[in-house]
Design an enzyme around this catalytic site. Structure first.
Site, PDB file in Angstrom:
ATOM      1  N   PHE A   1     -33.231  82.705  85.346  1.00 28.81           N
ATOM      2  CA  PHE A   1     -33.344  81.217  85.360  1.00 28.81           C
ATOM      3  C   PHE A   1     -32.349  80.750  86.372  1.00 28.81           C
ATOM      4  CE2 PHE A   1     -29.306  79.685  83.486  1.00 28.81           C
ATOM      5  CZ  PHE A   1     -28.891  81.016  82.962  1.00 28.81           C
ATOM      6  N   GLY A   2     -32.692  79.177  86.512  1.00 27.20           N
ATOM      7  CA  GLY A   2     -31.925  78.735  87.559  1.00 27.20           C
ATOM      8  C   GLY A   2     -31.822  79.249  88.862  1.00 27.20           C
TER       9      GLY A   2
ATOM     10  N   ASP B   1     -19.724  77.328  80.015  1.00 24.65           N
ATOM     11  CA  ASP B   1     -20.063  76.390  81.021  1.00 24.65           C
ATOM     12  C   ASP B   1     -20.092  77.333  82.166  1.00 24.65           C
ATOM     13  OD1 ASP B   1     -21.258  74.149  81.747  1.00 24.65           O
ATOM     14  OD2 ASP B   1     -19.683  73.365  82.682  1.00 24.65           O
TER      15      ASP B   1
ATOM     16  N   ASN C   1     -29.549  76.279  75.000  1.00 30.49           N
ATOM     17  CA  ASN C   1     -30.554  77.489  76.059  1.00 30.49           C
ATOM     18  C   ASN C   1     -30.613  78.569  75.555  1.00 30.49           C
ATOM     19  OD1 ASN C   1     -31.003  78.968  78.031  1.00 30.49           O
ATOM     20  ND2 ASN C   1     -29.659  77.648  79.532  1.00 30.49           N
TER      21      ASN C   1
ATOM     22  N   HIS D   1     -32.234  81.131  76.659  1.00 30.94           N
ATOM     23  CA  HIS D   1     -32.084  81.968  77.734  1.00 30.94           C
ATOM     24  C   HIS D   1     -30.816  82.902  77.452  1.00 30.94           C
ATOM     25  CE1 HIS D   1     -35.715  81.496  80.418  1.00 30.94           C
ATOM     26  NE2 HIS D   1     -35.261  80.334  80.166  1.00 30.94           N
ATOM     27  N   LYS D   2     -29.782  82.005  77.159  1.00 31.30           N
ATOM     28  CA  LYS D   2     -28.118  82.242  77.374  1.00 31.30           C
ATOM     29  C   LYS D   2     -28.209  83.334  75.731  1.00 31.30           C
ATOM     30  CE  LYS D   2     -25.988  78.986  79.774  1.00 31.30           C
ATOM     31  NZ  LYS D   2     -24.789  78.008  79.513  1.00 31.30           N
TER      32      LYS D   2
HETATM   33  P1  IMP Z   1     -24.487  75.845  81.998  1.00 31.70           P
HETATM   34  O1  IMP Z   1     -23.976  74.535  81.934  1.00 31.70           O
HETATM   35  O2  IMP Z   1     -23.672  76.918  81.826  1.00 31.70           O
HETATM   36  O3  IMP Z   1     -25.960  75.798  81.144  1.00 31.70           O
HETATM   37  O4  IMP Z   1     -25.178  76.262  83.489  1.00 31.70           O
HETATM   38  C1  IMP Z   1     -25.424  75.066  84.536  1.00 31.70           C
HETATM   39  C2  IMP Z   1     -26.279  75.713  85.435  1.00 31.70           C
HETATM   40  O5  IMP Z   1     -25.584  76.782  86.208  1.00 31.70           O
HETATM   41  C3  IMP Z   1     -27.718  76.076  84.974  1.00 31.70           C
HETATM   42  O6  IMP Z   1     -28.718  75.024  84.664  1.00 31.70           O
HETATM   43  C4  IMP Z   1     -28.160  76.800  86.140  1.00 31.70           C
HETATM   44  O7  IMP Z   1     -28.775  75.950  87.212  1.00 31.70           O
HETATM   45  C5  IMP Z   1     -26.832  77.576  86.761  1.00 31.70           C
HETATM   46  N1  IMP Z   1     -26.519  78.759  86.123  1.00 31.70           N
HETATM   47  C6  IMP Z   1     -25.747  79.082  85.299  1.00 31.70           C
HETATM   48  N2  IMP Z   1     -25.628  80.565  85.008  1.00 31.70           N
HETATM   49  C7  IMP Z   1     -26.636  81.090  85.720  1.00 31.70           C
HETATM   50  C8  IMP Z   1     -27.415  82.311  85.820  1.00 31.70           C
HETATM   51  O8  IMP Z   1     -27.065  83.225  85.348  1.00 31.70           O
HETATM   52  N3  IMP Z   1     -28.479  82.170  86.734  1.00 31.70           N
HETATM   53  C9  IMP Z   1     -28.781  81.341  87.443  1.00 31.70           C
HETATM   54  N4  IMP Z   1     -28.149  80.011  87.295  1.00 31.70           N
HETATM   55  C10 IMP Z   1     -27.417  79.902  86.445  1.00 31.70           C
END
Ligand code: IMP
Length: 191
Positions: free
Chosen positions: A148-149, A68, A9, A11-12
């Site tokens: 995002f998200g 995560d 990702n 963005h991260k």
């Molecule tokens: P990940 O598994 O850490 O990539 O995060 C899982 C999901 O949680 C992402 O696809 C987003 O839908 C949501 N998410 C995690 N962090 C954020 C954030 O900072 N902003 C908005 N959504 C987030």
């Protein structure tokens, strides 16, 4: 110092790079040529972070960490939580995920929610589990273009704008990954 962030990702990676000093070069999975998608088969954020970090450590033998994260909504008993990315299905569609949250919260007064992140770190033959959390509430319209998200529907406590409106500056101070990153920095700087 080079540290692998076990994520694809962008963005991260960008978000965390802004929080770390120049002396730490953060490399993504793409940067190290790992194009594999590591299956997140855990049922908690903690398990998934460990699965990803352990995979990279075992395969490449490098210092690394994985995160995560998820949105946890009080009235939904913590959902979407570990399933945040694929809440509305395996296509991982943000728009559909947001609509599902709104649907589940229809008629519910309690909109309290929080983003939570877990970092699993392998550093100099030790393992660390770091956490970060930011509280707020869900709104029933999308506001803002940043992030995002679920950012356009999440208003952090103490603010009247969404994360998507507030942008990087605020998120980098009070965001869940920012808080976990502060703990990560402490570990890296004590070595
Ligand atoms: P990940 O598994 O850490 O990539 O995060 C899982 C999901 O949680 C992402 O696809 C987003 O839908 C949501 N998410 C995690 N962090 C954020 C954030 O900072 N902003 C908005 N959504 C987030």
């Amino acid at each position: 110092m080079k540290l692998i962030f076990a994520t694809h990702n962008a963005h991260k990676v960008e978000e965390l790079n802004q929080l770390l000093p120049d002396s730490i070069a953060l490399l993504s999975l793409t940067d190290i040529g790992c194009n594999q998608e590591i299956k997140e088969t855990g049922t908690t954020l903690e398990e998934n972070a460990k699965i990803k970090a352990d995979f990279i450590r075992q395969k490449y033998g490098l210092d690394c960490f994985a995160d995560d994260s998820g949105l946890e909504i009080e009235a939904l008993s913590g959902a979407p939580g570990v399933y945040s990315a694929r809440y509305a299905g395996d296509q991982k569609n943000n728009e559909a995920n947001i609509k599902k949250v709104w649907g589940e919260l229809m008629g519910v007064k309690n909109t309290k929610a929080w983003f939570r992140t877990v970092f699993h770190v392998h550093f100099e033959n030790k393992e660390y589990i770091l956490k970060g959390q930011v509280e707020g509430s869900i709104i029933f319209e999308k506001r803002g273009n940043g992030g995002f998200g679920y950012d356009p529907i999440f208003v952090p406590k103490g603010y009247d704008k969404t994360f998507a409106e507030l942008g990087k500056e605020v998120k980098n101070k009070i965001g869940h990954r920012a808080l976990a990153t502060q703990s990560l920095l402490k570990i890296l700087s004590t070595q």
